[in-house]
Design an enzyme around this catalytic site. Structure first.
Site, PDB file in Angstrom:
ATOM      1  N   GLU A 174     -12.669  33.185   3.233  1.00  0.00           N
ATOM      2  CA  GLU A 174     -12.526  31.863   2.623  1.00  0.00           C
ATOM      3  C   GLU A 174     -13.094  31.917   1.204  1.00  0.00           C
ATOM      4  O   GLU A 174     -14.083  32.608   0.944  1.00  0.00           O
ATOM      5  CB  GLU A 174     -13.277  30.826   3.465  1.00  0.00           C
ATOM      6  CG  GLU A 174     -13.485  29.473   2.836  1.00  0.00           C
ATOM      7  CD  GLU A 174     -12.200  28.757   2.492  1.00  0.00           C
ATOM      8  OE1 GLU A 174     -12.128  28.194   1.379  1.00  0.00           O
ATOM      9  OE2 GLU A 174     -11.271  28.762   3.320  1.00  0.00           O
ATOM     10  N   CYS A 192       0.842  -1.189   0.000  1.00  0.00           N
ATOM     11  CA  CYS A 192       0.000   0.000   0.000  1.00  0.00           C
ATOM     12  C   CYS A 192       0.882   1.246   0.000  1.00  0.00           C
ATOM     13  O   CYS A 192       1.882   1.312   0.720  1.00  0.00           O
ATOM     14  CB  CYS A 192      -0.891  -0.019   1.245  1.00  0.00           C
ATOM     15  SG  CYS A 192      -1.672   1.541   1.631  1.00  0.00           S
ATOM     16  N   CYS A 216       1.052  22.923   5.922  1.00  0.00           N
ATOM     17  CA  CYS A 216       1.349  21.496   5.752  1.00  0.00           C
ATOM     18  C   CYS A 216       2.519  21.289   4.800  1.00  0.00           C
ATOM     19  O   CYS A 216       2.776  20.169   4.361  1.00  0.00           O
ATOM     20  CB  CYS A 216       0.112  20.748   5.254  1.00  0.00           C
ATOM     21  SG  CYS A 216      -0.488  21.329   3.649  1.00  0.00           S
ATOM     22  N   PHE A 272      -8.152  31.938   4.864  1.00  0.00           N
ATOM     23  CA  PHE A 272      -8.300  30.534   4.458  1.00  0.00           C
ATOM     24  C   PHE A 272      -9.013  29.797   5.589  1.00  0.00           C
ATOM     25  O   PHE A 272      -8.573  28.744   6.059  1.00  0.00           O
ATOM     26  CB  PHE A 272      -6.950  29.884   4.160  1.00  0.00           C
ATOM     27  CG  PHE A 272      -6.111  30.633   3.156  1.00  0.00           C
ATOM     28  CD1 PHE A 272      -6.293  30.447   1.792  1.00  0.00           C
ATOM     29  CD2 PHE A 272      -5.136  31.531   3.570  1.00  0.00           C
ATOM     30  CE1 PHE A 272      -5.509  31.132   0.867  1.00  0.00           C
ATOM     31  CE2 PHE A 272      -4.348  32.213   2.665  1.00  0.00           C
ATOM     32  CZ  PHE A 272      -4.537  32.019   1.302  1.00  0.00           C
ATOM     33  N   GLN A 299      -9.277  19.118   8.885  1.00  0.00           N
ATOM     34  CA  GLN A 299      -8.016  18.589   9.404  1.00  0.00           C
ATOM     35  C   GLN A 299      -8.175  17.091   9.637  1.00  0.00           C
ATOM     36  O   GLN A 299      -9.163  16.639  10.209  1.00  0.00           O
ATOM     37  CB  GLN A 299      -7.621  19.298  10.699  1.00  0.00           C
ATOM     38  CG  GLN A 299      -7.384  20.794  10.547  1.00  0.00           C
ATOM     39  CD  GLN A 299      -6.127  21.135   9.758  1.00  0.00           C
ATOM     40  OE1 GLN A 299      -5.347  20.250   9.376  1.00  0.00           O
ATOM     41  NE2 GLN A 299      -5.924  22.417   9.502  1.00  0.00           N
ATOM     42  N   ASP A 348      -4.068  29.678   7.186  1.00  0.00           N
ATOM     43  CA  ASP A 348      -3.837  28.237   7.007  1.00  0.00           C
ATOM     44  C   ASP A 348      -4.136  27.885   5.557  1.00  0.00           C
ATOM     45  O   ASP A 348      -5.194  27.342   5.237  1.00  0.00           O
ATOM     46  CB  ASP A 348      -4.734  27.436   7.963  1.00  0.00           C
ATOM     47  CG  ASP A 348      -4.493  25.934   7.862  1.00  0.00           C
ATOM     48  OD1 ASP A 348      -3.497  25.523   7.240  1.00  0.00           O
ATOM     49  OD2 ASP A 348      -5.317  25.176   8.405  1.00  0.00           O
TER      50      ASP A 348
END
Length: 413
Positions: free
Chosen positions: A292, A68, A366, A272, A245, A340
């Site tokens: 947003e 995987c 991220c 965001f 998240q 973010d």
């Protein structure tokens, strides 16, 4: 060609890297210091045997590991793994000339991921449901998944059944599955035209099996119970397939770091903002303006606020921040900013923040590379980087989340 190779380090994607006269060779599922026999094809190789294993090698917890493509590092001892994730952030910041206090990586527990994206495909023999093999479109039909919450793992057979009911294509398609307080929210994409018979079958199945919602290409097929997630104490109904998240505990850590940093702010701008993971927590102590680009997510945020109690004023604005960032003169109306963005970061927006007088900024990311770029802009604009916290939200993957906290003295006007 089979050859012996010594692994020098881990690469950015978690592969072992062997240095050769022809350049680096990337070998998945190997660790620094190991001597391996490998079948090599140009700059990549497949390990055939581990001749000298690393003392940091551990037994992987999943039977599908190495087949995987969802996990890259189940074979690495926990502390070394967490240190490696922190080092990714350290190196990204150093590449931009940034020295900062970087905390130890906040760990992520197994069986904690509440949102997964599964691949599905109908073959002549059966329905496949799982994750793609690394660097391949071949789907590994999974029977377990140690990253996902138990509610998703125990429902794999149900998810395969609903995928089969929706399938009207020979091509692979995807299921975004989110565990909510109301049950599983299943968003199917690319399964082909949904016929009336399939519609009825999916509805009957979802009701019988206790699924909260099933959508196909954005259309709600059935919604026996409105899916609900909690952002702090506020219940929100996220749009189907919307960003969330992946791990609730990681979200809580990020939100606490942001809230503590902005605790003195009376007016906060959340850029965001998504469906309100930060906004609705911050609104317990400050007025918040949430910006947003996704109208459905913004509507979910607004509904959550209107049905909540004890919050200060929350306003919303639909705006594409990549095309039209909030200008520095607008920013000066706020005491604090949190942003973010997606993996691409917020370069243009950071240019405006750097020009502003906002004293407190929290950056959530991220992607260490784009975070480092954005922080360089802010530092060059007069901000001091107070701390950076890496957070392991994507267990056993090469991805790392981070929260960076910055301050700037407010100029007298």
């Amino acid at each position: 060609m089979t050859t012996r190779l010594r692994i020098a380090r881990l690469g950015a994607q978690g592969d072992g890297v062997a240095d050769t006269t022809e350049g680096p060779v990337f070998i998945p599922f190997t660790l620094p210091g190991e001597l391996v026999t490998a079948a090599r094809q140009k700059d990549r190789a497949t390990a055939m045997a581990i001749l000298e294993p690393s003392p940091l090698r551990v037994d992987p917890p999943c039977r599908h590991f190495t087949e995987c493509g969802g996990c890259a590092l189940q074979h690495l001892e926990t502390q070394a793994y967490l240190d490696w994730k922190r080092d990714k952030l350290v190196h990204a910041l150093k590449a931009r000339g940034i020295e900062a206090e970087i905390s130890a990586t906040v760990p992520c527990l197994p069986h904690s991921r509440r949102r997964v994206v599964l691949s599905a495909r109908r073959t002549e023999a059966r329905m496949l449901l799982g994750y793609n093999r690394a660097l391949s479109h071949h789907i590994i039909d999974i029977e377990e998944c140690p990253i996902a919450v138990p509610e998703i793992v125990s429902a794999l057979s149900k998810l395969k059944a609903v995928a089969s009911l929706a399938c009207n294509t020979a091509q692979p398609f995807h299921l975004t599955v989110t565990h909510t307080a109301s049950g599983l929210d299943v968003a199917i994409q690319g399964s082909g035209k949904i016929e009336e018979k399939a519609r009825m079958a999916i509805s009957d199945f979802a009701i019988r099996e206790g699924l909260a919602r099933v959508t196909v290409d954005g259309e709600i097929i059935v919604e026996p119970k409105k899916p609900m997630v909690l952002f702090g104490d506020v219940a929100v109904e996220p749009p189907s397939g919307a960003f969330l998240q992946a791990v609730a505990s990681a979200e809580a850590v990020m939100a606490q770091l942001v809230s503590d940093h902005l605790r003195r702010a009376k007016k906060v701008l959340d850029l965001f903002a998504g469906s309100g993971a930060f906004t609705l927590r911050l609104a317990a102590k400050a007025e918040v303006h949430a910006v947003e680009g996704d109208g459905a997510a913004l509507a979910a945020l607004d509904r959550g606020f209107r049905f909540a109690s004890g919050l200060k004023r929350v306003t919303t604005e639909k705006r594409d921040l990549f095309r039209r960032p909030v200008r520095f003169k607008e920013l000066n109306a706020f005491d604090g900013v949190v942003f973010d963005p997606p993996r691409a970061g917020a370069e243009d927006q950071c240019v405006q923040i750097a020009k502003s007088d906002v004293p407190l900024v929290a950056a959530v990311s991220c992607n260490p590379a784009t975070l480092a770029r954005d922080l360089r802009i802010l530092i060059d604009g007069g901000y001091t980087l107070k701390s950076v916290t890496p957070i392991d939200q994507f267990l056993w993957s090469p991805h790392v989340e981070a929260v960076a906290l910055l301050e700037k003295p407010r100029r007298r006007r």
